[in-house]
Design a protein around this motif. Structure first.
Motif, PDB file in Angstrom:
ATOM      1  N   ILE A 122      -9.400  -1.602   1.657  1.00 57.81           N
ATOM      2  CA  ILE A 122      -8.878  -0.566   2.545  1.00 57.81           C
ATOM      3  C   ILE A 122      -8.259   0.549   1.703  1.00 57.81           C
ATOM      4  CG2 ILE A 122      -7.152  -0.078   4.333  1.00 57.81           C
ATOM      5  CD1 ILE A 122      -7.509  -2.904   5.348  1.00 57.81           C
ATOM      6  N   PRO A 123      -8.542   1.808   2.022  1.00 55.30           N
ATOM      7  CA  PRO A 123      -7.953   2.921   1.253  1.00 55.30           C
ATOM      8  C   PRO A 123      -6.430   2.847   1.225  1.00 55.30           C
ATOM      9  CG  PRO A 123      -9.707   3.719   2.693  1.00 55.30           C
ATOM     10  CD  PRO A 123      -9.488   2.279   3.054  1.00 55.30           C
ATOM     11  N   ASN A 124      -5.850   3.177   0.062  1.00 57.98           N
ATOM     12  CA  ASN A 124      -4.408   3.209  -0.194  1.00 57.98           C
ATOM     13  C   ASN A 124      -3.793   1.842  -0.471  1.00 57.98           C
ATOM     14  OD1 ASN A 124      -4.806   5.921   0.665  1.00 57.98           O
ATOM     15  ND2 ASN A 124      -2.652   6.076   1.246  1.00 57.98           N
ATOM     16  N   GLY A 129       7.428  -2.877   6.671  1.00 59.78           N
ATOM     17  CA  GLY A 129       8.641  -2.196   6.233  1.00 59.78           C
ATOM     18  C   GLY A 129       8.370  -1.343   5.018  1.00 59.78           C
ATOM     19  N   GLN A 130       8.965  -0.165   4.963  1.00 56.83           N
ATOM     20  CA  GLN A 130       8.742   0.756   3.856  1.00 56.83           C
ATOM     21  C   GLN A 130       9.757   0.508   2.754  1.00 56.83           C
ATOM     22  OE1 GLN A 130       8.942   4.937   4.867  1.00 56.83           O
ATOM     23  NE2 GLN A 130       7.345   5.440   3.398  1.00 56.83           N
ATOM     24  N   ASN A 131       9.292   0.547   1.506  1.00 57.34           N
ATOM     25  CA  ASN A 131      10.205   0.427   0.373  1.00 57.34           C
ATOM     26  C   ASN A 131      10.233   1.749  -0.396  1.00 57.34           C
ATOM     27  OD1 ASN A 131       7.826   0.482  -1.144  1.00 57.34           O
ATOM     28  ND2 ASN A 131       7.705  -1.765  -1.240  1.00 57.34           N
ATOM     29  N   ARG A 132      10.662   1.717  -1.626  1.00 54.85           N
ATOM     30  CA  ARG A 132      10.807   2.956  -2.381  1.00 54.85           C
ATOM     31  C   ARG A 132       9.460   3.579  -2.757  1.00 54.85           C
ATOM     32  NH1 ARG A 132      14.445   1.498  -7.373  1.00 54.85           N
ATOM     33  NH2 ARG A 132      12.919  -0.203  -7.454  1.00 54.85           N
ATOM     34  N   HIS A 133       9.513   4.872  -3.057  1.00 56.55           N
ATOM     35  CA  HIS A 133       8.373   5.624  -3.565  1.00 56.55           C
ATOM     36  C   HIS A 133       7.211   5.701  -2.561  1.00 56.55           C
ATOM     37  CE1 HIS A 133      10.583   5.384  -7.274  1.00 56.55           C
ATOM     38  NE2 HIS A 133      10.416   4.067  -7.351  1.00 56.55           N
ATOM     39  N   GLY A 134       7.520   5.654  -1.265  1.00 59.66           N
ATOM     40  CA  GLY A 134       6.487   5.821  -0.258  1.00 59.66           C
ATOM     41  C   GLY A 134       5.542   4.657  -0.107  1.00 59.66           C
ATOM     42  N   LYS A 135       5.905   3.498  -0.649  1.00 61.82           N
ATOM     43  CA  LYS A 135       5.066   2.303  -0.504  1.00 61.82           C
ATOM     44  C   LYS A 135       5.535   1.485   0.692  1.00 61.82           C
ATOM     45  CE  LYS A 135       4.235   1.952  -5.488  1.00 61.82           C
ATOM     46  NZ  LYS A 135       4.432   1.123  -6.699  1.00 61.82           N
ATOM     47  N   ALA A 162       0.835  -1.197   0.000  1.00 64.27           N
ATOM     48  CA  ALA A 162       0.000   0.000   0.000  1.00 64.27           C
ATOM     49  C   ALA A 162       0.870   1.247   0.000  1.00 64.27           C
ATOM     50  CB  ALA A 162      -0.918  -0.002   1.221  1.00 64.27           C
ATOM     51  N   TYR A 163       0.236   2.389  -0.327  1.00 63.54           N
ATOM     52  CA  TYR A 163       0.883   3.678  -0.139  1.00 63.54           C
ATOM     53  C   TYR A 163       0.755   4.031   1.345  1.00 63.54           C
ATOM     54  CZ  TYR A 163       0.913   4.196  -5.217  1.00 63.54           C
ATOM     55  OH  TYR A 163       1.145   4.010  -6.561  1.00 63.54           O
ATOM     56  N   ASP A 164       1.874   4.356   1.965  1.00 62.96           N
ATOM     57  CA  ASP A 164       1.891   4.569   3.411  1.00 62.96           C
ATOM     58  C   ASP A 164       1.032   5.768   3.802  1.00 62.96           C
ATOM     59  OD1 ASP A 164       2.482   4.032   5.987  1.00 62.96           O
ATOM     60  OD2 ASP A 164       4.514   4.859   5.943  1.00 62.96           O
ATOM     61  N   ARG A 165       0.360   5.645   4.913  1.00 58.57           N
ATOM     62  CA  ARG A 165      -0.440   6.734   5.467  1.00 58.57           C
ATOM     63  C   ARG A 165      -0.672   6.465   6.944  1.00 58.57           C
ATOM     64  NH1 ARG A 165      -5.491   4.857   6.636  1.00 58.57           N
ATOM     65  NH2 ARG A 165      -6.294   3.109   5.384  1.00 58.57           N
ATOM     66  N   SER A 166      -1.101   7.487   7.642  1.00 60.71           N
ATOM     67  CA  SER A 166      -1.409   7.343   9.059  1.00 60.71           C
ATOM     68  C   SER A 166      -2.631   6.433   9.241  1.00 60.71           C
ATOM     69  CB  SER A 166      -1.696   8.719   9.668  1.00 60.71           C
ATOM     70  OG  SER A 166      -2.099   8.597  11.016  1.00 60.71           O
ATOM     71  N   GLY A 167      -2.531   5.477  10.151  1.00 58.76           N
ATOM     72  CA  GLY A 167      -3.657   4.596  10.449  1.00 58.76           C
ATOM     73  C   GLY A 167      -3.763   3.370   9.578  1.00 58.76           C
ATOM     74  N   LEU A 168      -2.812   3.183   8.638  1.00 58.82           N
ATOM     75  CA  LEU A 168      -2.903   2.042   7.729  1.00 58.82           C
ATOM     76  C   LEU A 168      -2.807   0.716   8.487  1.00 58.82           C
ATOM     77  CD1 LEU A 168      -2.984   0.831   4.854  1.00 58.82           C
ATOM     78  CD2 LEU A 168      -0.495   1.090   4.780  1.00 58.82           C
TER      79      LEU A 168
END
Length: 502
Positions: A487-489, A456-462, A429-435
């Motif tokens: 789920i959104p994102n 874990g976060q990877n490139r481009h905010g995913k 997913a694209y990272d966001r608060s509450g994901l």
């Protein structure tokens, strides 16, 4: 009417036959509402037949159609597909004796009582006597009439409070932004609401607001909610709406309207859409080597293309394909390493009840409160004697909670433990608060257990979230993947294997 009574006696069905002539005002109102001429009104003369069972309804329908020629497009099966308000009956129009057009309504006694005196009534059908209504139905009608009378006097907010506290349990009542009341079956969603307002509103639905806040289309509506439908310019229903596991639609009538829309689409588009849906679900579930030609035969379809077209048109659901492929799924799952285990639980004496939440610790029932299955319970970890099970309202437990809160365990009753399968799933997913919260909440709402979780976060905010979940079978797994996908994102959800973990 005498002919119908004779036919009922001939086949041994005990039924009641009655007739009525349509009021002039009702004829005019129907002509205005449907914009049709007088010659197109087929229910000027109507006969109603009441029979004991649903099987008797269809038996009598066959007799009627064999005796008189029915008028095309004037048959409605509201038993198989009830109206939104719960109304059930068979309606047909035939060219009867002396070439007169007659509408015949066939229903059971129970259906008739609900239609006459329930909230789904035509407000006690034209010209009928209400003395036979049972008390509960009469009280519903009186209550709803009172609400309508009070609406202008006490205001919308107070009416909402009245609905919230005194609403009927077999229907829910929600408000449009203009303050109109719309009744729906329990567990209805905003999409059901949209189709209840108008078919085109449903087809053009893009989102919704519940009580002024943006909400998912899978949200469950409750009495007194205010629902606003957000629409687009063009009709574009989603095939995902037809999936039972997605939770978009609850009412059969709304589902039928979506299916009808897709049936009108081009055959090639349905084939492409069906292939995309099956490929996506098979990939996400980790299913391979499925013989679709064999499955197509089970559904009486011509080859893989016929199966794809039926799925794309909504005639066959992906869940049905998966159920039909059980044997092939077992063989296709050979390379899949399923780790099965049995949840830990302590048996309650020699009964069929078990206590969950205490692991493998020795348990005993507290003598101070003697909890029994059905009571709300907690466990207290003792020194050397395992866990003592108390009722939540036990005075001794309340005292121990204040002294040693870290030793109090939340426990629950349940049946005998059954095997579950450990399945790792990757959510991208694209990272966001509450994901992460939304992912774990979705799993919790499906009453599934989480064995492990890693993010874990990877490139481009995913971000990749790998969560190990305990499921009972392939149906649980598909339901979970479908809900996570909403789920959104979230970009993609798929089942992963040990050698594919990143």
């Amino acid at each position: 009417m005498s002919t119908l009574k004779g036919e009922l006696a001939r086949v041994g069905i005990e039924g009641d036959v009655s007739g009525r002539a349509k009021h002039i005002y009702s004829i005019w109102r129907k002509m205005q509402r449907k914009d049709i001429s007088f010659s197109k009104i087929y229910d000027i003369r109507a006969v109603r037949v009441l029979v004991p069972t649903v099987a008797d309804c269809y038996t009598l329908l066959g007799i009627v159609h064999s005796m008189w020629r029915n008028i095309p497009d004037e048959f409605d099966d509201y038993i198989a597909v009830p109206k939104e308000n719960g109304y059930r009956s068979l309606h047909t129009a035939v060219i009867g004796p002396r070439n007169r057009i007659v509408e015949i309504q066939i229903r059971t006694y129970d259906m008739h009582e609900e239609a006459e005196f329930g909230i789904c009534a035509h407000w006690q059908y034209k010209g009928s006597d209400s003395t036979a209504a049972n008390q509960s139905y009469e009280s519903k009608i009186a209550w709803l009439r009172q609400v309508l009378e009070w609406h202008d006097e006490i205001g919308s907010e107070d009416v909402k409070d009245l609905f919230k506290h005194e609403g009927s349990p077999d229907r829910i009542y929600v408000f449009t932004p203009e303050g109109h009341v719309v009744d729906l079956p329990p567990n209805s969603t905003p999409l059901d609401f949209a189709y209840r307002i108008h078919t085109q509103v449903g087809h053009r639905c893009r989102g919704c607001k519940i009580n002024g806040r943006i909400a998912p289309l899978t949200s469950i509506l409750h009495t007194a909610d205010q629902v606003e439908v957000i629409t687009g310019r063009h009709e574009s229903p989603s095939r995902d709406w037809l999936s039972a596991s997605s939770g978009y639609l609850h009412t059969p009538r709304a589902r039928a309207k979506v299916q009808q829309w897709f049936k009108k689409q081009d055959q090639d588009k349905n084939i492409a859409a069906g292939k995309s849906m099956l490929d996506r679900d098979f990939r996400q579930l980790g299913v391979k080597n499925i013989n679709l030609d064999t499955l197509a035969e089970k559904f009486n379809k011509k080859g893989t293309a016929g199966l794809y077209a039926a799925v794309g048109a909504g005639d066959i659901q992906v869940e049905q394909v998966l159920r039909a492929a059980r044997g092939q799924l077992a063989r296709a799952a050979d390379p899949v390493s399923l780790i099965t285990r049995r949840p830990h639980a302590a048996r309650y004496g020699t009964s069929r009840f078990y206590i969950y939440g205490v692991g493998d610790l020795l348990t005993r029932i507290a003598r101070c409160c003697n909890p029994v299955p059905g009571d709300e319970i907690s466990g207290f970890v003792t020194s050397g004697r395992g866990v003592t099970i108390h009722r939540d309202d036990c005075g001794s437990l309340l005292r121990l909670k204040t002294q040693h809160p870290e030793r109090v365990l939340q426990a629950s009753w349940g049946g005998e433990p059954t095997d579950v399968c450990f399945v790792p799933i990757r959510v991208r997913a694209y990272d966001r608060s509450g994901l992460l919260r939304d992912v774990t909440s979705t799993i919790d709402r499906l009453e599934l257990s989480i064995s492990s979780i890693n993010s874990g976060q990877n490139r481009h905010g995913k971000v990749d979230i790998v969560v190990g979940v305990e499921v009972r079978g392939i149906e649980d797994l598909r339901m979970l993947i479908t809900r996570l996908r909403n789920i959104p994102n979230v970009i993609d959800v798929e089942r992963i294997f040990e050698d594919a973990r990143a």
